[in-house]
Scaffold this active site. Structure first.
Site, mmCIF file in Angstrom:
data_model
loop_
_atom_site.group_PDB
_atom_site.id
_atom_site.type_symbol
_atom_site.label_atom_id
_atom_site.label_comp_id
_atom_site.label_asym_id
_atom_site.label_seq_id
_atom_site.Cartn_x
_atom_site.Cartn_y
_atom_site.Cartn_z
ATOM 1 N N LYS A 17 0.833 -1.208 0.000
ATOM 2 C CA LYS A 17 0.000 0.000 0.000
ATOM 3 C C LYS A 17 0.862 1.250 0.000
ATOM 4 O O LYS A 17 0.577 2.226 -0.700
ATOM 5 C CB LYS A 17 -0.849 0.006 1.277
ATOM 6 C CG LYS A 17 -2.314 -0.023 1.011
ATOM 7 C CD LYS A 17 -3.107 0.103 2.310
ATOM 8 C CE LYS A 17 -2.573 -0.755 3.395
ATOM 9 N NZ LYS A 17 -2.737 -0.415 4.731
ATOM 10 N N ILE A 147 -10.092 -4.738 13.919
ATOM 11 C CA ILE A 147 -10.843 -3.954 14.918
ATOM 12 C C ILE A 147 -10.231 -2.568 15.078
ATOM 13 O O ILE A 147 -10.919 -1.553 15.109
ATOM 14 C CB ILE A 147 -10.847 -4.692 16.272
ATOM 15 C CG1 ILE A 147 -11.727 -5.936 16.160
ATOM 16 C CG2 ILE A 147 -11.339 -3.778 17.397
ATOM 17 C CD1 ILE A 147 -11.805 -6.757 17.421
ATOM 18 N N LYS A 186 -8.735 -15.587 -8.910
ATOM 19 C CA LYS A 186 -9.993 -15.549 -8.156
ATOM 20 C C LYS A 186 -10.349 -14.135 -7.706
ATOM 21 O O LYS A 186 -9.525 -13.422 -7.119
ATOM 22 C CB LYS A 186 -9.882 -16.476 -6.937
ATOM 23 C CG LYS A 186 -9.876 -17.961 -7.327
ATOM 24 C CD LYS A 186 -11.225 -18.327 -7.925
ATOM 25 C CE LYS A 186 -11.321 -19.806 -8.263
ATOM 26 N NZ LYS A 186 -12.560 -20.108 -9.012
ATOM 27 N N PRO A 189 -11.992 -12.920 -3.048
ATOM 28 C CA PRO A 189 -11.434 -12.168 -1.915
ATOM 29 C C PRO A 189 -11.612 -10.662 -2.084
ATOM 30 O O PRO A 189 -11.895 -9.949 -1.119
ATOM 31 C CB PRO A 189 -9.951 -12.553 -1.930
ATOM 32 C CG PRO A 189 -9.890 -13.872 -2.628
ATOM 33 C CD PRO A 189 -10.996 -13.835 -3.649
ATOM 34 N N THR A 190 -11.482 -10.178 -3.324
ATOM 35 C CA THR A 190 -11.676 -8.749 -3.578
ATOM 36 C C THR A 190 -13.126 -8.357 -3.311
ATOM 37 O O THR A 190 -13.406 -7.336 -2.661
ATOM 38 C CB THR A 190 -11.284 -8.409 -5.030
ATOM 39 O OG1 THR A 190 -9.885 -8.663 -5.171
ATOM 40 C CG2 THR A 190 -11.580 -6.973 -5.379
ATOM 41 N N CYS A 379 26.198 5.620 12.099
ATOM 42 C CA CYS A 379 25.728 5.746 13.474
ATOM 43 C C CYS A 379 26.444 4.733 14.368
ATOM 44 O O CYS A 379 27.604 4.937 14.712
ATOM 45 C CB CYS A 379 24.207 5.604 13.502
ATOM 46 S SG CYS A 379 23.489 6.407 14.937
ATOM 47 N N PHE A 380 25.796 3.625 14.708
ATOM 48 C CA PHE A 380 26.465 2.606 15.511
ATOM 49 C C PHE A 380 27.745 2.145 14.808
ATOM 50 O O PHE A 380 28.754 1.867 15.438
ATOM 51 C CB PHE A 380 25.518 1.412 15.666
ATOM 52 C CG PHE A 380 25.663 0.666 16.953
ATOM 53 C CD1 PHE A 380 25.900 1.319 18.145
ATOM 54 C CD2 PHE A 380 25.533 -0.724 16.975
ATOM 55 C CE1 PHE A 380 26.010 0.617 19.341
ATOM 56 C CE2 PHE A 380 25.636 -1.430 18.159
ATOM 57 C CZ PHE A 380 25.872 -0.764 19.345
ATOM 58 N N GLY A 381 27.707 2.075 13.495
ATOM 59 C CA GLY A 381 28.849 1.633 12.703
ATOM 60 C C GLY A 381 30.020 2.603 12.811
ATOM 61 O O GLY A 381 31.187 2.215 12.686
ATOM 62 N N MET A 382 29.706 3.896 13.020
ATOM 63 C CA MET A 382 30.773 4.865 13.273
ATOM 64 C C MET A 382 31.315 4.652 14.684
ATOM 65 O O MET A 382 32.527 4.612 14.909
ATOM 66 C CB MET A 382 30.236 6.289 13.161
ATOM 67 C CG MET A 382 31.227 7.355 13.597
ATOM 68 S SD MET A 382 30.371 8.820 14.205
ATOM 69 C CE MET A 382 31.671 10.035 14.231
ATOM 70 N N HIS A 513 22.250 9.505 9.817
ATOM 71 C CA HIS A 513 21.717 8.482 8.911
ATOM 72 C C HIS A 513 21.532 9.049 7.503
ATOM 73 O O HIS A 513 20.426 9.465 7.145
ATOM 74 C CB HIS A 513 20.380 7.957 9.440
ATOM 75 C CG HIS A 513 20.529 7.099 10.645
ATOM 76 N ND1 HIS A 513 20.848 5.765 10.569
ATOM 77 C CD2 HIS A 513 20.436 7.389 11.963
ATOM 78 C CE1 HIS A 513 20.932 5.251 11.785
ATOM 79 N NE2 HIS A 513 20.693 6.212 12.649
ATOM 80 N N GLU A 515 21.278 7.599 4.780
ATOM 81 C CA GLU A 515 20.387 6.785 3.942
ATOM 82 C C GLU A 515 18.965 7.349 3.915
ATOM 83 O O GLU A 515 18.222 7.107 2.956
ATOM 84 C CB GLU A 515 20.376 5.324 4.402
ATOM 85 C CG GLU A 515 19.669 5.019 5.720
ATOM 86 C CD GLU A 515 20.547 5.204 6.954
ATOM 87 O OE1 GLU A 515 21.545 5.947 6.882
ATOM 88 O OE2 GLU A 515 20.216 4.633 8.017
HETATM 89 N N1 GLN Z 1 22.926 2.676 19.873
HETATM 90 C C1 GLN Z 1 23.638 3.812 19.411
HETATM 91 C C2 GLN Z 1 23.160 5.085 20.093
HETATM 92 O O1 GLN Z 1 22.075 5.141 20.609
HETATM 93 C C3 GLN Z 1 23.535 3.963 17.911
HETATM 94 C C4 GLN Z 1 22.141 4.230 17.434
HETATM 95 C C5 GLN Z 1 21.999 4.064 15.953
HETATM 96 O O2 GLN Z 1 22.830 3.414 15.332
HETATM 97 N N2 GLN Z 1 20.943 4.589 15.380
HETATM 98 O O3 GLN Z 1 23.870 6.061 20.107
#
Ligand code: GLN
Length: 541
Positions: A17, A147, A186, A189-190, A379-382, A513, A515
């Site tokens: 959707k 519901i 079929k 269902p629709t 983020c966490f990867g940094m 982020h 992305e």
């Molecule tokens: N857990 C880490 C923090 O809170 C990273 C969060 C995240 O990667 N979005 O700072």
């Protein structure tokens, strides 16, 4: 005059959707209209911020700091219109608003009821914060018959009456399944789904029927007859091989023409050249790279929806197919599973929460650093890359994050104060989970001459955040002396936003982020550059 399109779904969930709404938004936009897309979620969480990615997929964050449903990501990617807090609401938020009013005495002693109080609050949300949009598309989460959906359906039914036919359209998405034993598609269902909708007083104006093969004309006529529609208002929505083909595919079925017809408008045909070009690129790329995504929620791709799309956009920009190898970081923690990284052209460690699997992420960052493999830490990867550099480059063996408990060397820790523009923002570790995050768009100043400065081609950028912890600025000097460059900082210089490793082929960690802001027509520069580096690396091996 703003017109409203209400989108409901029936038969089963996961019919797409959100994508259908996004595609219709894009088609109307291509005809020159200004659109906004909104999502109304019938669950009782106040927002999806505290929900596990396994339950609900990715939490999408807007510039203004709302934690929202991942469908808003589709909306932004397809239309380029930045979503706002006012574009996503849940039953939980609606009820909190109503209950807060009740406690304040705003209802003057009246009995507070679903109709009219809850439905009024829903209608208010739908009509709020609209300026000069030609169309507002409102997707109702869940499936007709739930519901929880009832107050939402009732609210849009009322609104349909208040606005009148010329300003409201009900679009219903269903499934027309192929039954192998009967050798037939079929329609029942629709029919049932539409009956369900009629039961709450809503006659759909257009049906969008998902199917895996052409719906024969007689089946289409049958659906139209039983669902009280003209056959042209029954649109087949065939499966496609890339999501970016959806607008073009729906247009070829006359979807947007039918929408315009409903409203009695005859705009010029849309220009879909850009969409055709994107689909071409996705279908017939020249190169190929493989990227390992080393995370925690890798078994459910929806938890990294925007990330997967942003990587695909990086591929579109470089005319390359991006093959993703989703790896649960925990596997690196025993045995020699790290070998699996030998064959990839780039390693990406995405956002995440909690201690499980973190050592595996640190190992992945170390592998990338030592083997000169492009590394992108988000983020966490940094944070994990900084911990790795602290331990193995800067000789801080106990470097860790206070997210996992008290720590001798909190290279990553909870920050309690920072400036946002001219305003001092405060956090405390006693705040509840929903309230301690740095959320939404923040500016970041880039260091001239750094890799990221070159990639962005700007001195100052703005990116979206969603995290509680920060790289600790007090370790900057020691880490820089060891070779890590803090190439992006918050404007007040207190919060490290980007680190990179000069001399490495491509090693960038970002606290935000990126992305979330990548789009097929505007791939995010960091993803474009990362995939370019991975392509260069693939030519070396
Ligand atoms: N857990 C880490 C923090 O809170 C990273 C969060 C995240 O990667 N979005 O700072």
């Amino acid at each position: 005059m703003t017109r409203f399109i209400f989108i409901t779904g029936g038969v089963v969930s996961s019919l797409g959707k959100g994508l259908s709404a996004a595609a219709l938004g894009a088609l109307l936009q291509a005809r020159g209209f200004k659109v906004r897309l909104r999502k109304l979620d019938p669950y009782l969480n106040v927002d999806p911020g505290t929900m596990s990615p396994y339950q609900h997929g990715e939490v999408y964050v807007t510039d203004d700091g709302a934690e929202t449903d991942l469908d808003l990501g589709h909306y932004e990617r397809f239309t380029g219109v930045a979503s706002r807090r006012s574009d996503n609401v849940t039953a939980g938020r609606i009820y909190s608003t109503v209950l807060a009013k009740e406690r304040r005495g705003d209802y003057l002693g009246g009995t507070v009821q679903v109709i009219p109080h809850v439905t009024d609050a829903i209608k208010e949300f739908i009509r709020a914060d609209i300026v000069d949009e030609d169309f507002v598309l409102c997707e109702i989460g869940g499936t007709v018959g739930d519901i929880e959906s009832l107050p939402f359906l009732e609210a849009i039914r009322q609104l349909g009456n208040e606005l009148g036919r010329e300003r409201a359209l009900f679009l219903h998405l269903t499934l027309v399944p192929w039954i192998p034993s009967a050798g037939e598609l079929k329609t029942k269902p629709t029919q049932h789904s539409v009956k369900e909708l009629l039961g709450v007083g809503i006659q759909p104006d257009i049906l969008l029927c998902r199917c895996d093969r052409e719906i024969p004309p007689d089946a289409r006529r049958k659906i139209a007859l039983f669902c009280n529609l003209r056959p042209e208002a029954v649109i087949q929505a065939l499966d496609v091989d890339t999501i970016y083909q959806v607008p073009v595919a729906y247009h070829s079925q006359g979807f947007d023409r039918e929408v315009c017809r409903h409203f009695g408008i005859e705009p010029p045909a849309p220009d879909l050249g850009g969409w055709h070009r994107v689909v071409e690129r996705v279908r017939a790329p020249e190169g190929e790279v493989s990227i390992a995504v080393v995370g925690k929620y890798t078994s459910l791709p929806d938890s990294y929806k925007s990330l997967a799309e942003a990587l695909a956009h990086g591929g579109i920009a470089n005319n390359a197919r991006v093959k993703l190898d989703w790896i649960d970081s925990e596997i690196f923690e025993s045995g020699d599973a790290i070998q699996r990284l030998e064959n990839v052209n780039g390693i990406l460690v995405p956002g995440g929460f909690g201690e499980r699997g973190t050592e595996g992420k640190v190992m992945a960052a170390r592998f990338a650093r030592e083997r000169n493999v492009p590394y992108f830490g988000i983020c966490f990867g940094m944070q994990m890359a900084v911990i790795e550099a602290a331990r193995n480059l800067a000789d801080i063996p106990n470097a860790g994050s206070t997210e996992f408990g008290a720590n001798a060397d909190p290279v990553v820790g909870l920050m309690t104060e920072w400036m946002r523009g001219n305003v001092l923002e405060r956090r405390s570790d006693a705040s509840d989970l929903g309230g301690t995050m740095r959320l939404g768009a923040y500016d970041c100043v880039l260091q001239p001459g750094s890799l990221v400065h070159k990639i962005y081609g700007a001195d100052r950028i703005s990116e979206r955040h969603r995290h509680r912890y920060e790289v600790n600025i007090h370790y900057k000097d020691r880490l820089e002396a060891a070779g890590l460059l803090f190439s992006g900082l918050s404007p007040d210089g207190v919060l490290p936003e980007i680190v990179e490793l000069p001399g490495h082929r491509w090693f960038v960690g970002v606290q935000f982020h990126p992305e979330l802001k990548s789009r097929p027509f505007e791939p995010h520069p960091l993803f474009t550059s990362f995939i370019e580096a991975a392509l260069a690396q693939s030519r070396l091996v």
